[in-house]
Design an enzyme around this catalytic site. Structure first.
Site, PDB file in Angstrom:
ATOM      1  CG  ASP A  95      10.586  11.754  -2.324  1.00  0.00           C
ATOM      2  OD1 ASP A  95      10.323  13.604  -2.255  1.00  0.00           O
ATOM      3  OD2 ASP A  95      11.372  11.738  -2.350  1.00  0.00           O
ATOM      4  N   GLY A  96       8.245  13.456  -0.344  1.00  0.00           N
ATOM      5  CA  GLY A  96       8.376  14.048   1.202  1.00  0.00           C
ATOM      6  C   GLY A  96       6.586  14.308   1.242  1.00  0.00           C
ATOM      7  NE  ARG A 100       5.387  17.517   3.809  1.00  0.00           N
ATOM      8  CZ  ARG A 100       5.998  17.625   2.986  1.00  0.00           C
ATOM      9  NH1 ARG A 100       7.704  17.765   3.928  1.00  0.00           N
ATOM     10  NH2 ARG A 100       5.409  17.849   2.137  1.00  0.00           N
ATOM     11  CB  THR A 106      13.213   6.056   6.518  1.00  0.00           C
ATOM     12  OG1 THR A 106      12.893   6.163   4.943  1.00  0.00           O
ATOM     13  CG2 THR A 106      11.757   5.004   7.643  1.00  0.00           C
ATOM     14  CG  ASP A 113      14.903  13.111  -1.219  1.00  0.00           C
ATOM     15  OD1 ASP A 113      13.765  12.811  -2.584  1.00  0.00           O
ATOM     16  OD2 ASP A 113      14.825  14.055  -1.431  1.00  0.00           O
ATOM     17  CG  ASP A 117      17.400  14.988  -5.158  1.00  0.00           C
ATOM     18  OD1 ASP A 117      16.000  14.536  -6.100  1.00  0.00           O
ATOM     19  OD2 ASP A 117      16.838  15.378  -3.639  1.00  0.00           O
TER      20      ASP A 117
END
Length: 306
Positions: A95-96, A100, A106, A113, A117
């Protein structure tokens, strides 16, 4: 006609159409009126975005679904649970990358996220607390440290650094350890992945290692060695521990403890470093908030004196 009047008329004639008005002052000079041009007003660019449907946030929703599914299988199906849990954790890196790649970073995605975790790790540690009640205090302490350090860090970043500042943007002068942890994607991935892998290894050992779980050496619930089995307890999953369902479940969950031990041993140093980072993060965030409090009180005293 005086020379000054001729200059004023020439200036008015030279003014382009649609520009700001030019007026004459008492000393004969000209100045523009404060009339606002049409281009100065911000207009909507016509693009409507739905942050909830951004690609990294959709990946975050998938992570949540996989985490919930792993919790469902956690009590009785260690293999299925471990696979679902591991995929959910690995998507944390995807997702990171998507944020990018699509330029869709956002604040909502960052918070989603982090919350995912923290919640998934806490749920796994809760299970380990129930599997090994003797070590429950350690697992509970790890949950508290993880939650407190990340909450304090996120709150300090938003309140002191600004609402648009990412919690991963760390100044090296504040903490070189946190700077290395958050600014190196390799270090961040290794620490997070092996930290989760350590707890997954402990989870698998609770099903496979008689050394850590002596209850694995005991006879099935409700069975007495060398005698007739008494009626099963009301909490039994199956009516009889020797039923087809109970035997099938035992075969499906039969795990050799070698690889769980390897996973746990290899990932332990990184897990310990991750907990040290949590402590540093908690201390630095607390100091940052205290600095803000002292500055606010200093300004308040100065305002009262004035």
């Amino acid at each position: 006609m005086s020379a000054r009047t001729r200059r004023q008329k020439a200036a008015l004639a030279a003014q382009p159409e649609g520009s700001d008005d030019i007026s004459s002052t008492s000393n004969g000079t000209t100045q523009r009126s404060p009339k606002q041009s049409r281009s100065a007003t911000p207009e909507d660019d016509g693009v409507k975005e739905n942050v909830y449907l951004f690609a990294p946030n959709i990946i975050g929703y998938v992570r949540v679904v996989l985490a919930i599914a792993s919790l469902y299988y956690m009590p009785l199906h260690p293999r299925t649970c471990s696979i679902l849990y591991s995929v959910s954790c690995l998507l944390d890196a995807l997702d990171g990358y998507a944020a990018r790649y699509f330029n869709q970073s956002t604040t909502f995605g960052a918070v989603l996220d982090m919350v995912t975790d923290r919640c998934t790790t806490a749920c796994l540690l809760v299970f380990l607390s129930s599997a090994w009640p003797r070590w429950a205090l350690i697992f509970q302490s790890l949950i508290a440290l993880d939650m407190a350090s990340h909450y304090m860090h996120m709150y300090a970043t938003l309140s002191m650094g600004g609402s648009n500042q990412s919690h991963k943007k760390i100044d090296s002068s504040r903490s070189w350890i946190l700077y290395l942890y958050y600014n190196s994607r390799t270090v961040l991935f290794i620490c997070c992945a092996l930290n989760e892998l350590f707890f997954i290894g402990l989870y698998l050992l609770s099903f496979s290692s008689p050394t850590l779980s002596p209850s694995l050496l005991l006879p099935p619930q409700g069975v007495t060695v060398g005698g007739t089995p008494p009626p099963p307890a009301s909490t039994s999953v199956f009516a009889s521990p020797w039923s087809a369902g109970a035997l099938e479940l035992a075969r499906a969950n039969k795990i050799d403890s070698f690889w769980p031990w390897v996973i746990t041993a290899v990932s332990f140093p990184v897990m310990a470093f991750k907990q040290f980072v949590n402590v540093v993060q908690l201390v630095k965030a607390s100091n940052w908030l205290v600095e803000g409090d002292l500055e606010s009180r200093r300004k308040a005293r100065k305002a009262r004196k004035n």
